[in-house]
Scaffold this active site. Structure first.
Site, short mmCIF file in Angstrom:
data_model
loop_
_atom_site.label_atom_id
_atom_site.label_comp_id
_atom_site.label_asym_id
_atom_site.label_seq_id
_atom_site.Cartn_x
_atom_site.Cartn_y
_atom_site.Cartn_z
N HIS A 146 -6.34 -3.65 -10.69
CA HIS A 146 -7.28 -2.40 -10.49
C HIS A 146 -8.46 -2.43 -9.57
O HIS A 146 -9.32 -1.85 -9.54
CB HIS A 146 -7.95 -2.14 -11.86
CG HIS A 146 -7.05 -1.91 -12.92
ND1 HIS A 146 -7.40 -1.93 -14.42
CD2 HIS A 146 -5.58 -2.03 -13.08
CE1 HIS A 146 -6.58 -1.95 -15.41
NE2 HIS A 146 -5.32 -2.13 -14.37
N GLU B 178 1.82 -5.00 -19.36
CA GLU B 178 2.54 -4.65 -18.01
C GLU B 178 3.70 -5.24 -17.75
O GLU B 178 4.27 -4.97 -16.65
CB GLU B 178 1.50 -4.37 -16.91
CG GLU B 178 0.44 -3.49 -17.28
CD GLU B 178 0.74 -2.01 -16.91
OE1 GLU B 178 1.87 -1.67 -17.17
OE2 GLU B 178 -0.04 -1.27 -16.95
N HIS C 254 -5.23 4.30 -11.84
CA HIS C 254 -4.79 3.15 -12.62
C HIS C 254 -5.16 1.82 -11.53
O HIS C 254 -5.78 1.02 -11.89
CB HIS C 254 -3.30 3.18 -12.88
CG HIS C 254 -3.11 2.02 -14.05
ND1 HIS C 254 -1.91 1.65 -14.37
CD2 HIS C 254 -3.57 0.72 -14.13
CE1 HIS C 254 -1.88 0.68 -15.22
NE2 HIS C 254 -2.79 -0.11 -14.61
N HIS D 60 -0.39 -7.07 -10.24
CA HIS D 60 -1.03 -5.67 -10.44
C HIS D 60 -2.50 -5.80 -10.57
O HIS D 60 -3.01 -6.78 -11.29
CB HIS D 60 -0.15 -5.22 -11.84
CG HIS D 60 -1.06 -3.90 -12.33
ND1 HIS D 60 -1.32 -2.61 -11.86
CD2 HIS D 60 -1.76 -3.94 -13.45
CE1 HIS D 60 -2.12 -1.93 -12.25
NE2 HIS D 60 -2.49 -2.63 -13.49
#
Ligand code: ZN
Length: 215
Positions: free
Chosen positions: A98, A77, A159, A96
């Site tokens: 989930h 990513e 996502h 980032h």
């Protein structure tokens, strides 16, 4: 070791995120910009975070994305983290994850997450980016676009979420509060009692927070 301080901050943050249940397994990734050199430190790809050392955190050039240090290759990513740092000179740390409830609420479609409690106001509006392939330049572009000039967080459909801040502490706070916002929204909607903070209250809170941060 070069860039030890920012690598350590990235490592500490990913371990904290794992401990708090915001990250599971090897999912999620965190990056930090160096205050002097045009590089970023980022978690490596597919390596368990438990037992990881600062040396295992990858170092890449900000402009080119070229991997220049660290035993393991950078997170897939990387384009998303790099694009946000390049677009926003005020952003020094990006997270980032989930996280479960943010991921659930991202499926809701077009509705932005609204603040339920005063501390959540700092991180809103939290827009939703449509699904595009993870690790692609397209998802990176869409996250940059949705964050705009001052956004702190977005949800990515099917996502997870992406948060940012001036410091790692600020980016991590965004991550925790966005997940809290998603949890409270989820349960309030389930009970049929959903009522986000009134717009006027949100405006006042945002003004207070901006004043605090300007000091
Ligand atoms: Zn992901």
């Amino acid at each position: 070791m070069k860039y030890e301080e920012i690598r350590q901050q990235v490592l500490d943050a990913i371990l904290e995120a794992s401990e708090k249940g915001l990250i599971k397994g090897t999912s999620g990734n965190i990056a930090m910009r160096d205050p002097k050199d045009p590089i970023i430190a980022i978690t490596p790809s597919g390596i368990p975070y438990k037992g990881m050392t600062a040396e295992d955190i990858a170092v890449v050039e900000l402009e080119t994305g070229k991997w220049i240090d660290g035993r393991f290759k950078p997170s897939s990513e990387l384009p998303m983290h790099r694009a946000v740092m390049l677009a926003r000179s005020d952003v020094n740390a990006t997270v980032h994850t989930h996280a479960m409830f943010a991921t659930i609420m991202a499926m809701g479609g077009e509705n932005e997450l609204q603040p339920i409690t005063p501390p959540q106001c700092e991180f809103t509006p939290v827009g939703i980016v449509p699904f595009t392939m993870p690790g692609s330049d397209e998802v990176a572009e869409r996250v940059v676009e949705k964050l705009g000039a001052a956004g702190r967080a977005v949800l990515i459909k099917n996502h997870g979420m992406f948060c940012c801040g001036r410091s790692m502490k600020a980016a991590m706070a965004a991550t925790e509060y966005v997940e809290e916002m998603a949890v409270t929204t989820f349960y309030a909607k389930l009970l049929g009692v959903y009522e986000p903070m009134p717009e006027e209250g949100v405006k006042k809170m945002k003004a207070l927070i901006a004043k605090d941060q300007a000091v």
